[in-house]
Design a protein around this motif. Structure first.
Motif, PDB file in Angstrom:
ATOM      1  N   GLY A  98       4.187   7.517   3.950  1.00 55.62           N
ATOM      2  CA  GLY A  98       5.156   8.406   4.586  1.00 55.62           C
ATOM      3  C   GLY A  98       5.614   7.968   5.963  1.00 55.62           C
ATOM      4  O   GLY A  98       5.801   8.800   6.846  1.00 55.62           O
ATOM      5  N   ARG A  99       5.800   6.677   6.142  1.00 53.78           N
ATOM      6  CA  ARG A  99       6.287   6.187   7.433  1.00 53.78           C
ATOM      7  C   ARG A  99       7.129   4.933   7.260  1.00 53.78           C
ATOM      8  O   ARG A  99       7.119   4.306   6.206  1.00 53.78           O
ATOM      9  CB  ARG A  99       5.164   5.949   8.429  1.00 53.78           C
ATOM     10  CG  ARG A  99       4.254   4.849   8.076  1.00 53.78           C
ATOM     11  CD  ARG A  99       3.149   4.695   9.115  1.00 53.78           C
ATOM     12  NE  ARG A  99       2.850   3.280   9.226  1.00 53.78           N
ATOM     13  CZ  ARG A  99       2.755   2.614  10.348  1.00 53.78           C
ATOM     14  NH1 ARG A  99       2.889   3.228  11.478  1.00 53.78           N
ATOM     15  NH2 ARG A  99       2.505   1.335  10.351  1.00 53.78           N
ATOM     16  N   ILE A 100       7.809   4.574   8.306  1.00 58.47           N
ATOM     17  CA  ILE A 100       8.668   3.398   8.304  1.00 58.47           C
ATOM     18  C   ILE A 100       7.850   2.204   8.789  1.00 58.47           C
ATOM     19  O   ILE A 100       7.190   2.281   9.822  1.00 58.47           O
ATOM     20  CB  ILE A 100       9.895   3.621   9.197  1.00 58.47           C
ATOM     21  CG1 ILE A 100      10.738   4.749   8.613  1.00 58.47           C
ATOM     22  CG2 ILE A 100      10.709   2.348   9.332  1.00 58.47           C
ATOM     23  CD1 ILE A 100      11.858   5.197   9.500  1.00 58.47           C
ATOM     24  N   GLU A 101       7.896   1.117   8.033  1.00 61.80           N
ATOM     25  CA  GLU A 101       7.205  -0.109   8.425  1.00 61.80           C
ATOM     26  C   GLU A 101       8.216  -1.115   8.952  1.00 61.80           C
ATOM     27  O   GLU A 101       9.266  -1.324   8.344  1.00 61.80           O
ATOM     28  CB  GLU A 101       6.464  -0.711   7.239  1.00 61.80           C
ATOM     29  CG  GLU A 101       5.297   0.107   6.780  1.00 61.80           C
ATOM     30  CD  GLU A 101       4.528  -0.557   5.653  1.00 61.80           C
ATOM     31  OE1 GLU A 101       5.062  -1.478   5.010  1.00 61.80           O
ATOM     32  OE2 GLU A 101       3.388  -0.141   5.422  1.00 61.80           O
TER      33      GLU A 101
ATOM     34  N   GLU B 266      11.456  -1.016   6.374  1.00 60.34           N
ATOM     35  CA  GLU B 266      11.325  -0.400   5.058  1.00 60.34           C
ATOM     36  C   GLU B 266      10.579   0.920   5.175  1.00 60.34           C
ATOM     37  O   GLU B 266       9.652   1.048   5.971  1.00 60.34           O
ATOM     38  CB  GLU B 266      10.549  -1.316   4.111  1.00 60.34           C
ATOM     39  CG  GLU B 266      11.188  -2.660   3.885  1.00 60.34           C
ATOM     40  CD  GLU B 266      10.317  -3.592   3.062  1.00 60.34           C
ATOM     41  OE1 GLU B 266       9.217  -3.185   2.642  1.00 60.34           O
ATOM     42  OE2 GLU B 266      10.745  -4.729   2.861  1.00 60.34           O
ATOM     43  N   TYR B 267      10.968   1.883   4.355  1.00 61.94           N
ATOM     44  CA  TYR B 267      10.234   3.138   4.286  1.00 61.94           C
ATOM     45  C   TYR B 267       9.126   2.996   3.256  1.00 61.94           C
ATOM     46  O   TYR B 267       9.366   2.623   2.111  1.00 61.94           O
ATOM     47  CB  TYR B 267      11.162   4.296   3.901  1.00 61.94           C
ATOM     48  CG  TYR B 267      10.437   5.616   3.823  1.00 61.94           C
ATOM     49  CD1 TYR B 267       9.966   6.223   4.976  1.00 61.94           C
ATOM     50  CD2 TYR B 267      10.197   6.228   2.610  1.00 61.94           C
ATOM     51  CE1 TYR B 267       9.277   7.411   4.914  1.00 61.94           C
ATOM     52  CE2 TYR B 267       9.509   7.422   2.541  1.00 61.94           C
ATOM     53  CZ  TYR B 267       9.054   8.019   3.699  1.00 61.94           C
ATOM     54  OH  TYR B 267       8.364   9.205   3.634  1.00 61.94           O
ATOM     55  N   ASN B 268       7.898   3.272   3.658  1.00 59.95           N
ATOM     56  CA  ASN B 268       6.751   3.218   2.762  1.00 59.95           C
ATOM     57  C   ASN B 268       6.425   4.648   2.348  1.00 59.95           C
ATOM     58  O   ASN B 268       5.841   5.412   3.117  1.00 59.95           O
ATOM     59  CB  ASN B 268       5.561   2.568   3.460  1.00 59.95           C
ATOM     60  CG  ASN B 268       4.366   2.412   2.548  1.00 59.95           C
ATOM     61  OD1 ASN B 268       4.159   3.198   1.639  1.00 59.95           O
ATOM     62  ND2 ASN B 268       3.567   1.393   2.814  1.00 59.95           N
ATOM     63  N   ASP B 269       6.824   5.019   1.137  1.00 59.42           N
ATOM     64  CA  ASP B 269       6.624   6.401   0.709  1.00 59.42           C
ATOM     65  C   ASP B 269       5.169   6.715   0.368  1.00 59.42           C
ATOM     66  O   ASP B 269       4.792   7.876   0.279  1.00 59.42           O
ATOM     67  CB  ASP B 269       7.545   6.762  -0.458  1.00 59.42           C
ATOM     68  CG  ASP B 269       7.350   5.888  -1.679  1.00 59.42           C
ATOM     69  OD1 ASP B 269       6.643   4.878  -1.593  1.00 59.42           O
ATOM     70  OD2 ASP B 269       7.934   6.233  -2.723  1.00 59.42           O
TER      71      ASP B 269
ATOM     72  N   PHE C 153      10.146   8.932  11.172  1.00 59.91           N
ATOM     73  CA  PHE C 153      11.172   9.140  10.154  1.00 59.91           C
ATOM     74  C   PHE C 153      11.931  10.440  10.367  1.00 59.91           C
ATOM     75  O   PHE C 153      13.126  10.518  10.126  1.00 59.91           O
ATOM     76  CB  PHE C 153      10.513   9.122   8.770  1.00 59.91           C
ATOM     77  CG  PHE C 153      11.481   9.295   7.641  1.00 59.91           C
ATOM     78  CD1 PHE C 153      12.334   8.269   7.280  1.00 59.91           C
ATOM     79  CD2 PHE C 153      11.536  10.481   6.938  1.00 59.91           C
ATOM     80  CE1 PHE C 153      13.228   8.421   6.236  1.00 59.91           C
ATOM     81  CE2 PHE C 153      12.426  10.642   5.886  1.00 59.91           C
ATOM     82  CZ  PHE C 153      13.270   9.612   5.541  1.00 59.91           C
TER      83      PHE C 153
END
Length: 57
Positions: A28-31, A22-25, A47
């Motif tokens: 600002g990174r992908i988890e 998932e992208y955590n906005d 990303f």
């Protein structure tokens, strides 16, 4: 666990088996999480270098 195909801008293709991606906005990174929802810190995806993430299942 789900299988994802990750395609990088460089053309490299990797397959990973994880619980979720998932992208955590907020940060600002992908988890990348395991099947229990815990973050898998051994994986890090930049990303800016990813062209596509495609679920395979």
């Amino acid at each position: 666990m789900k299988t994802y195909k990750i395609i990088f801008d460089s053309g490299v293709i990797e397959r990973v088996e994880v619980g979720s991606i998932e992208y955590n906005d907020h940060i600002g990174r992908i988890e990348i999480n395991d099947e229990n929802g815990d973050e898998m810190e051994q994986f890090y995806l930049d990303f800016e270098q990813i062209a596509a993430i495609i679920p395979q299942d």
